[in-house]
Design a protein around this motif. Sequence first.
Motif, PDB file in Angstrom:
ATOM      1  N   ASP A   1     -10.392  12.015   1.348  1.00 22.82           N
ATOM      2  CA  ASP A   1     -10.813  11.106   2.416  1.00 22.82           C
ATOM      3  C   ASP A   1     -11.242   9.741   1.886  1.00 22.82           C
ATOM      4  O   ASP A   1     -11.054   8.720   2.552  1.00 22.82           O
ATOM      5  CB  ASP A   1     -11.967  11.730   3.206  1.00 22.82           C
ATOM      6  N   ALA A   2     -11.795   9.729   0.690  1.00 22.92           N
ATOM      7  CA  ALA A   2     -12.297   8.463   0.141  1.00 22.92           C
ATOM      8  C   ALA A   2     -11.189   7.581  -0.419  1.00 22.92           C
ATOM      9  O   ALA A   2     -11.435   6.422  -0.769  1.00 22.92           O
ATOM     10  CB  ALA A   2     -13.324   8.747  -0.963  1.00 22.92           C
ATOM     11  N   ILE A   3      -9.954   8.114  -0.479  1.00 23.68           N
ATOM     12  CA  ILE A   3      -8.854   7.386  -1.103  1.00 23.68           C
ATOM     13  C   ILE A   3      -7.949   6.796  -0.019  1.00 23.68           C
ATOM     14  O   ILE A   3      -7.264   7.522   0.701  1.00 23.68           O
ATOM     15  CB  ILE A   3      -8.037   8.304  -2.032  1.00 23.68           C
ATOM     16  N   SER A   4      -7.963   5.476   0.086  1.00 22.29           N
ATOM     17  CA  SER A   4      -7.102   4.789   1.046  1.00 22.29           C
ATOM     18  C   SER A   4      -5.726   4.542   0.423  1.00 22.29           C
ATOM     19  O   SER A   4      -5.499   4.801  -0.760  1.00 22.29           O
ATOM     20  CB  SER A   4      -7.723   3.453   1.450  1.00 22.29           C
ATOM     21  N   PHE A   5      -4.806   4.014   1.226  1.00 27.81           N
ATOM     22  CA  PHE A   5      -3.476   3.690   0.717  1.00 27.81           C
ATOM     23  C   PHE A   5      -3.567   2.618  -0.371  1.00 27.81           C
ATOM     24  O   PHE A   5      -2.878   2.684  -1.391  1.00 27.81           O
ATOM     25  CB  PHE A   5      -2.578   3.217   1.860  1.00 27.81           C
ATOM     26  N   THR A   6      -4.448   1.638  -0.156  1.00 24.38           N
ATOM     27  CA  THR A   6      -4.655   0.602  -1.168  1.00 24.38           C
ATOM     28  C   THR A   6      -5.176   1.197  -2.467  1.00 24.38           C
ATOM     29  O   THR A   6      -4.738   0.826  -3.563  1.00 24.38           O
ATOM     30  CB  THR A   6      -5.651  -0.460  -0.651  1.00 24.38           C
ATOM     31  N   ASP A   7      -6.106   2.168  -2.347  1.00 27.14           N
ATOM     32  CA  ASP A   7      -6.614   2.858  -3.532  1.00 27.14           C
ATOM     33  C   ASP A   7      -5.483   3.598  -4.240  1.00 27.14           C
ATOM     34  O   ASP A   7      -5.394   3.611  -5.476  1.00 27.14           O
ATOM     35  CB  ASP A   7      -7.716   3.851  -3.158  1.00 27.14           C
ATOM     36  N   ALA A   8      -4.635   4.233  -3.445  1.00 28.34           N
ATOM     37  CA  ALA A   8      -3.518   4.996  -4.013  1.00 28.34           C
ATOM     38  C   ALA A   8      -2.591   4.083  -4.806  1.00 28.34           C
ATOM     39  O   ALA A   8      -2.123   4.441  -5.900  1.00 28.34           O
ATOM     40  CB  ALA A   8      -2.753   5.704  -2.906  1.00 28.34           C
ATOM     41  N   LEU A   9      -2.319   2.898  -4.273  1.00 25.06           N
ATOM     42  CA  LEU A   9      -1.480   1.937  -4.987  1.00 25.06           C
ATOM     43  C   LEU A   9      -2.147   1.488  -6.282  1.00 25.06           C
ATOM     44  O   LEU A   9      -1.480   1.326  -7.314  1.00 25.06           O
ATOM     45  CB  LEU A   9      -1.188   0.727  -4.102  1.00 25.06           C
ATOM     46  N   SER A  10      -3.454   1.307  -6.245  1.00 26.25           N
ATOM     47  CA  SER A  10      -4.186   0.894  -7.446  1.00 26.25           C
ATOM     48  C   SER A  10      -4.136   1.982  -8.518  1.00 26.25           C
ATOM     49  O   SER A  10      -3.943   1.701  -9.716  1.00 26.25           O
ATOM     50  CB  SER A  10      -5.639   0.576  -7.106  1.00 26.25           C
ATOM     51  N   ILE A  11      -4.302   3.223  -8.100  1.00 31.51           N
ATOM     52  CA  ILE A  11      -4.239   4.349  -9.035  1.00 31.51           C
ATOM     53  C   ILE A  11      -2.849   4.447  -9.649  1.00 31.51           C
ATOM     54  O   ILE A  11      -2.690   4.683 -10.848  1.00 31.51           O
ATOM     55  CB  ILE A  11      -4.627   5.661  -8.324  1.00 31.51           C
ATOM     56  N   ALA A  12      -1.833   4.272  -8.816  1.00 29.32           N
ATOM     57  CA  ALA A  12      -0.458   4.299  -9.314  1.00 29.32           C
ATOM     58  C   ALA A  12      -0.222   3.170 -10.312  1.00 29.32           C
ATOM     59  O   ALA A  12       0.446   3.360 -11.336  1.00 29.32           O
ATOM     60  CB  ALA A  12       0.523   4.184  -8.147  1.00 29.32           C
ATOM     61  N   GLY A  13      -0.799   2.004 -10.022  1.00 30.34           N
ATOM     62  CA  GLY A  13      -0.678   0.876 -10.938  1.00 30.34           C
ATOM     63  C   GLY A  13      -1.340   1.145 -12.273  1.00 30.34           C
ATOM     64  O   GLY A  13      -0.803   0.807 -13.328  1.00 30.34           O
ATOM     65  N   ALA A  14      -2.518   1.775 -12.231  1.00 27.56           N
ATOM     66  CA  ALA A  14      -3.220   2.116 -13.468  1.00 27.56           C
ATOM     67  C   ALA A  14      -2.427   3.135 -14.284  1.00 27.56           C
ATOM     68  O   ALA A  14      -2.539   3.177 -15.512  1.00 27.56           O
ATOM     69  CB  ALA A  14      -4.609   2.664 -13.150  1.00 27.56           C
ATOM     70  N   GLY A  15      -1.611   3.942 -13.591  1.00 29.42           N
ATOM     71  CA  GLY A  15      -0.769   4.921 -14.268  1.00 29.42           C
ATOM     72  C   GLY A  15       0.591   4.376 -14.655  1.00 29.42           C
ATOM     73  O   GLY A  15       1.502   5.157 -14.976  1.00 29.42           O
ATOM     74  N   GLU A  16       0.742   3.048 -14.607  1.00 27.70           N
ATOM     75  CA  GLU A  16       1.987   2.372 -15.002  1.00 27.70           C
ATOM     76  C   GLU A  16       3.171   2.738 -14.104  1.00 27.70           C
ATOM     77  O   GLU A  16       4.314   2.753 -14.552  1.00 27.70           O
ATOM     78  CB  GLU A  16       2.338   2.701 -16.469  1.00 27.70           C
ATOM     79  N   LYS A  17       2.910   3.028 -12.832  1.00 24.88           N
ATOM     80  CA  LYS A  17       3.995   3.410 -11.914  1.00 24.88           C
ATOM     81  C   LYS A  17       4.436   2.264 -10.999  1.00 24.88           C
ATOM     82  O   LYS A  17       5.431   2.404 -10.285  1.00 24.88           O
ATOM     83  CB  LYS A  17       3.554   4.591 -11.025  1.00 24.88           C
ATOM     84  N   MET A  18       3.704   1.158 -10.993  1.00 19.12           N
ATOM     85  CA  MET A  18       4.015   0.065 -10.072  1.00 19.12           C
ATOM     86  C   MET A  18       4.643  -1.136 -10.767  1.00 19.12           C
ATOM     87  O   MET A  18       4.674  -2.231 -10.220  1.00 19.12           O
ATOM     88  CB  MET A  18       2.746  -0.366  -9.333  1.00 19.12           C
ATOM     89  N   ASN A  19       5.152  -0.928 -11.971  1.00 20.82           N
ATOM     90  CA  ASN A  19       5.820  -2.015 -12.684  1.00 20.82           C
ATOM     91  C   ASN A  19       7.217  -2.201 -12.097  1.00 20.82           C
ATOM     92  O   ASN A  19       8.174  -1.522 -12.494  1.00 20.82           O
ATOM     93  CB  ASN A  19       5.905  -1.699 -14.183  1.00 20.82           C
ATOM     94  N   LEU A  20       7.317  -3.108 -11.158  1.00 19.85           N
ATOM     95  CA  LEU A  20       8.530  -3.258 -10.371  1.00 19.85           C
ATOM     96  C   LEU A  20       9.612  -4.053 -11.096  1.00 19.85           C
ATOM     97  O   LEU A  20      10.795  -3.710 -11.037  1.00 19.85           O
ATOM     98  CB  LEU A  20       8.196  -3.938  -9.035  1.00 19.85           C
ATOM     99  N   LEU A  21       9.237  -5.121 -11.794  1.00 22.97           N
ATOM    100  CA  LEU A  21      10.207  -6.038 -12.387  1.00 22.97           C
ATOM    101  C   LEU A  21      10.097  -6.051 -13.900  1.00 22.97           C
ATOM    102  O   LEU A  21       9.000  -6.115 -14.450  1.00 22.97           O
ATOM    103  CB  LEU A  21      10.007  -7.460 -11.850  1.00 22.97           C
ATOM    104  N   ASP A  22      11.247  -5.981 -14.554  1.00 30.09           N
ATOM    105  CA  ASP A  22      11.301  -6.065 -16.010  1.00 30.09           C
ATOM    106  C   ASP A  22      12.330  -7.136 -16.362  1.00 30.09           C
ATOM    107  O   ASP A  22      13.528  -6.971 -16.131  1.00 30.09           O
ATOM    108  CB  ASP A  22      11.717  -4.714 -16.591  1.00 30.09           C
ATOM    109  N   PHE A  23      11.860  -8.254 -16.911  1.00 29.24           N
ATOM    110  CA  PHE A  23      12.733  -9.377 -17.237  1.00 29.24           C
ATOM    111  C   PHE A  23      13.177  -9.366 -18.705  1.00 29.24           C
ATOM    112  O   PHE A  23      13.715 -10.354 -19.197  1.00 29.24           O
ATOM    113  CB  PHE A  23      12.037 -10.700 -16.925  1.00 29.24           C
TER     114      PHE A  23
END
Length: 570
Positions: free
Chosen positions: A201-223
Amino acid sequence: MEILDWAVLAFTLIFIVVYGTYKTQGSKNAEDYIRGGNTSKWWTVGLSVMATQASAITFLSTTGQGFYSGMGFVQFYFGLPIAMVIICLVFIPIYHRLKVFTAYEYLETRFDLKTRSLAAILFLIQRSLAAGITIYAPAIILSAVLGWNLTVLNIIIGIVVIVYTVSGGTKAVSITQKQQMAVIFAGMAIAFYLILDKLPDAISFTDALSIAGAGEKMNLLDFSFDLNNRYTVWTGLLGGTFLMLSYFGTDQSQVQRYLSGKNVKEMQMGLLFNGALKIPMQFFILLVGVMVFVFYQFNNSPINFNPAATYAVENSIYKDEFESLNKQLQNNQENQKTAAFNYAKDPLLDIYSSDGIQKSYIETYAVKDKELRSVGKDLIARAAPEVENNDKDYVFIHFILNNLPHGLIGLLLAVILSAAMSSTASELNALGATTAVDLYKRNYKGVMTEDHYVKSTKGFTLMWGVLAIIVACTASLFENLIQLVNIIGSIFYGNILGIFLLSFFIKFVQSNAVFMAALVTQAIIIGLYACIHYETIPLSYLWLNVIGCGIVMFLAIVLEVSFGKKEKIV
């Protein structure tokens, strides 16, 4: 699965098959059977094109890709909009003007029969292999769910698709794909909602995105310009553009979809619709996989998501070692939960210093998780070498079966099977049409009725359906199913695209030069992929599309300049 799941699954699939068969009975000529009578509106064309590409592999492998590797795979599709615009401006007007049934008919007009036949045969080889894989993918799911024999499931799924594809031809494929895409969109949206709903309950969608980012899952672009990196902006824009140009512009399974359009405008709008929607769709599917990763930050997951692999090692001499490894994983997962909660409350609570560099505990525990799963794969390989230990394609189905309410389990399985049916139906439809039009009708000297050619096309479709079932029964998992399909395409697509680009733009090059260049190029590309596979060349398979296209065009031009005068041009 319970009765409600079976009821939802059965009703959805039976309705699609019966509806498609009923609405498209009685094709009287090849125009109706192969091109659907040229009656499709742009939205039907767009959804049909999208459904052809969105096989069960998309929903199994792409979600697994998101879970393990994050959002970077979406870069693979960056070349798609560019390819759609080029096809709308160049390919479609030519195909429509010549009123072709297949893309390869044009090559005879521009070059000769042998070049047309070679391109058709290359298509038949790669697409028949891909058709087998699209049957095999959902069979894996039901095999894991039901414990049924995988070979039997391959046969059942293949027969179901063959029934309405042979019966109704292109129109049946297009009509059923609209229903299938509706099921797919609804099912994936519901799955995404339920994943978020099952987070604490304490984890919002924004929190989920932040957690995913901390886990290196939100690296969208690689130049980066690392040629060995499969998914970068540059491989997507260059290799991806060439792959998509060849797939949508020269692969009959896609060409046949938009040739059913009512006119040029409807065809073009359908492709542009696909180009605009495909990247957001793939982004969303990857995001579903990333959210499954976040879900398992707060919930325990198995060492390996393939239940057959787990069963095999737990009943082997490595049982105790595997149990010890599982306890280590559970301890790591408890640490993951704490780190994820801390990060959601205050990211600074989850930060520590390592050699003067600030890092997140989430990332650290994710690395440990990966190491433990890798050891688990080694144990499985030793305990049962015949069992697949690569579990990327099992992640999403494991989540569905163990966390969704009954009824929705049946719906999500219907999503995956609908995708498999839509893609396989398009492939079989195109294989049958290409064989009938480019090989049988063109090379057979007798004069036959339209009814004969409709029946022969149905017969060839049935033949390829049986062959696809055989391929499915002998297939095995690669590193990742969606990568396997793209690898098969990349081995052939660059060569085929180069032939078409020569026909469109390099007018002085004639048939003999193109034919010889295509044969040599195909041998080179197969050899080059072997080097990539055995890691003797640091190159991503996506670059095979660019290289194959470049080699065939270069060789054809050189051969024409060197020997072209000896060829009699009529």
